[in-house]
Scaffold this active site. Structure first.
Site, short mmCIF file in Angstrom:
data_model
loop_
_atom_site.label_atom_id
_atom_site.label_comp_id
_atom_site.label_asym_id
_atom_site.label_seq_id
_atom_site.Cartn_x
_atom_site.Cartn_y
_atom_site.Cartn_z
N HIS A 1 -8.26 1.06 1.74
CA HIS A 1 -8.02 1.01 3.19
C HIS A 1 -8.93 2.01 3.92
O HIS A 1 -8.47 2.90 4.62
CB HIS A 1 -6.56 1.28 3.52
CG HIS A 1 -6.12 0.63 4.80
ND1 HIS A 1 -4.87 0.12 5.00
CD2 HIS A 1 -6.79 0.41 5.97
CE1 HIS A 1 -4.77 -0.39 6.22
NE2 HIS A 1 -5.94 -0.22 6.83
N GLU B 1 0.84 -1.19 0.00
CA GLU B 1 0.00 0.00 0.00
C GLU B 1 0.88 1.25 0.00
O GLU B 1 1.93 1.25 0.64
CB GLU B 1 -0.93 0.00 1.22
CG GLU B 1 -1.94 -1.13 1.21
CD GLU B 1 -2.90 -1.08 2.39
OE1 GLU B 1 -2.84 -0.11 3.18
OE2 GLU B 1 -3.72 -2.00 2.53
#
Length: 525
Positions: free
Chosen positions: A278, A260
């Site tokens: 997220h 990420e």
């Protein structure tokens, strides 16, 4: 007056809390690393979310820094060992966004079941493909929870409202707790074979990394749907893609990814995948809760020294710290040792302090020991909330102190009672400062715990040491220390082997296949 830097976006109400507690506060978000380095030396506290990276370099420049407050649970963006070495308290807010994350998992499950993102995009494009998007009901389906702690329990509660059957795999879930929340506790393979939907609610560590992989996905019910709003890395993404393409898995909804920010991913482009960036904690309520909580915690610490939800130190006075420090290290090690070997629900934890350690303030020692015990499988556990975690899971904690003579001047004995039996680990300090394990399951031995270690339980027969050494040697793994103990009947033995590098899973399997080996486990300290 203490001075705090808020370097990530927090609620304005949090800034007001600092001011009301007579803490000076500067809000400077979006700082580049070099900009943070240039100014961090002026501050006593740093309030962050996930964007700011608190590296060892930043900590070296933070000459005045006393506390880092993370509005949220994860502290992956903080170099915690470096902070600890510099005496900086790292705090988080482990329970402030539990409801929000659980609700996102439920929302993702709905989106997956009814193909809502794809249907929305199709309708926006003017296609009206009503027959294309045939969904499935959640009612009467079986939901499998991998991890049933705080967030998993909330998901279970919401799923019951949807008339789903809920089963859970969680080694720390006691039968009593499972009954309280109306969840059927099962083994992982059973969950995989029975669940129509699987959601993950577990931390990422050595025992959970890629818990859904090529092998485990093959064991799933055909057409299973998977939701992950916990941590990237719990699912082998390439294996998931293959399982979707083969039809074994009907689809997945993912809020987290191995890398990420996820600007590219092997799963992107598959219409069976629902993705969000997220967003598990991204609601106004959750952001408000964690921001207010971290501001209160940091203000209390800067004004009065009160430590709440610290991830790297217990609550102790300055006078006690010097005496307790080596015992805290010992407690953390034997707790972690027992925790990494625990593979089923804990029912009771018994802690005995013998000798001179019994005369000290053992409360922080117990807290550190519980933190070490719970950390391998429970996310967000620290010295402060470990007793609360035990209470929530109906784990009985007992502590006793004895001045009676022992083989050593001080001994800390930990006994964990699980569904399958008891396990005892005892430790002491050599020369008053060097932690050592001196007994495991009643088998006497003397071993330091550090780095990468192999735990091997075997029948006390000739050949184990030679076979083990050959396997490690063939794999190019050097043995740093070898510690062996056996019971008085000379029927059972335990080896603790410190190695210079991690042992690959295939090597562990070969060791487990040796004729006399009962159990083998790779441990990390």
């Amino acid at each position: 007056m203490a001075k705090v830097l808020v370097s990530d976006k927090l609620s304005p109400a949090a800034v007001e809390i600092f001011k009301n507690n007579k803490v000076e506060v500067d809000v400077k978000t979006g700082l580049k690393p070099e900009e943070l380095l240039a100014i961090i030396g002026d501050y006593d506290g740093l309030a962050i979310r996930s964007a700011t990276k608190v590296t060892a370099e930043v900590l070296r420049a933070a000459k005045k820094l006393k506390v880092i407050g993370r509005a949220g649970i994860g502290v992956d963006n903080v170099d915690v060992p470096a902070a600890t070495a510099r005496g900086v308290v790292v705090m988080n807010t482990p329970f402030g966004n539990s409801i929000t994350t659980a609700e996102h998992a439920i929302a993702m499950m709905f989106a997956l079941a009814r193909q809502i993102p794809e249907a929305s995009a199709s309708t926006h494009a003017g296609k009206w493909e009503k027959n294309r998007f045939m969904g499935t009901e959640l009612t009467a389906k079986t939901l499998g929870l991998i991890g049933c702690g705080n967030i998993g329990s909330i998901v279970a509660d919401r799923a019951h409202g949807l008339k789903m059957k809920v089963i859970a795999f969680d080694p720390f879930l006691t039968p009593e707790k499972a009954k309280d929340i109306n969840v059927e506790k099962v083994e992982l393979d059973t969950l995989l074979s029975r669940a129509d939907f699987i959601t993950l609610h577990t931390p990422l560590n050595d025992s959970t990394r890629n818990i859904l992989n090529a092998d485990s996905l093959k064991k799933c019910k055909k057409g299973v749907r998977i939701v992950n709003c916990a941590r990237g890395g719990l699912i082998d993404e390439k294996a998931l893609k293959a399982a979707i393409e083969s039809g074994q898995v009907a689809g997945a909804a993912l809020d987290v990814f191995e890398v990420e920010p996820a600007t590219s991913n092997p799963l992107f482009g598959l219409e069976q995948i629902v993705c969000t960036p997220h967003l598990g904690a991204s609601t106004n309520e959750a952001q408000e809760n964690v921001a207010l909580q971290v501001a209160e915690q940091m203000s209390d610490y800067l004004n009065s020294g009160t430590i709440m939800n610290a991830v790297n130190m217990p609550s102790v006075s300055t006078e006690e710290a010097v005496k307790l420090k080596p015992y805290l290290e010992l407690a953390d090690q034997i707790g972690s040792f027992a925790g990494q070997l625990t593979e089923t629900a804990l029912k009771k934890v018994k802690i005995d302090y013998e000798g001179s350690v019994a005369k000290l303030n053992t409360k922080p020692i117990t807290a550190v020991l519980l933190k070490g015990l719970f950390s391998p499988l429970i996310e967000g556990v620290n010295m402060v909330n470990a007793p609360v975690v035990a209470k929530e899971r109906n784990i009985e904690i007992s502590e006793s102190k004895h001045d009676r003579p022992s083989d050593y001047q001080s001994v800390i004995r930990l006994t964990v009672v699980t569904e399958r039996g008891d396990r005892e680990v005892s430790g002491t300090l050599f020369a008053g400062k060097h932690p050592r394990v001196v007994s495991v399951g009643g088998i006497k031995m003397e071993a330091g715990l550090s780095g990468h270690m192999l735990y091997v339980n075997n029948e006390d027969k000739p050949g184990l040491i030679g076979g083990l050494g050959k396997l490690l040697g063939d794999a190019g793994i050097n043995i740093a220390n070898f510690n062996l103990g056996r019971n008085e009947a000379k029927t059972d033995a335990i080896a603790l082997v410190e190695v210079d590098q991690p042992v690959a899973e295939d090597v562990v399997k070969k060791i487990a296949a040796l004729p006399s080996v009962k159990k083998v486990k790779l441990l990390h300290f």
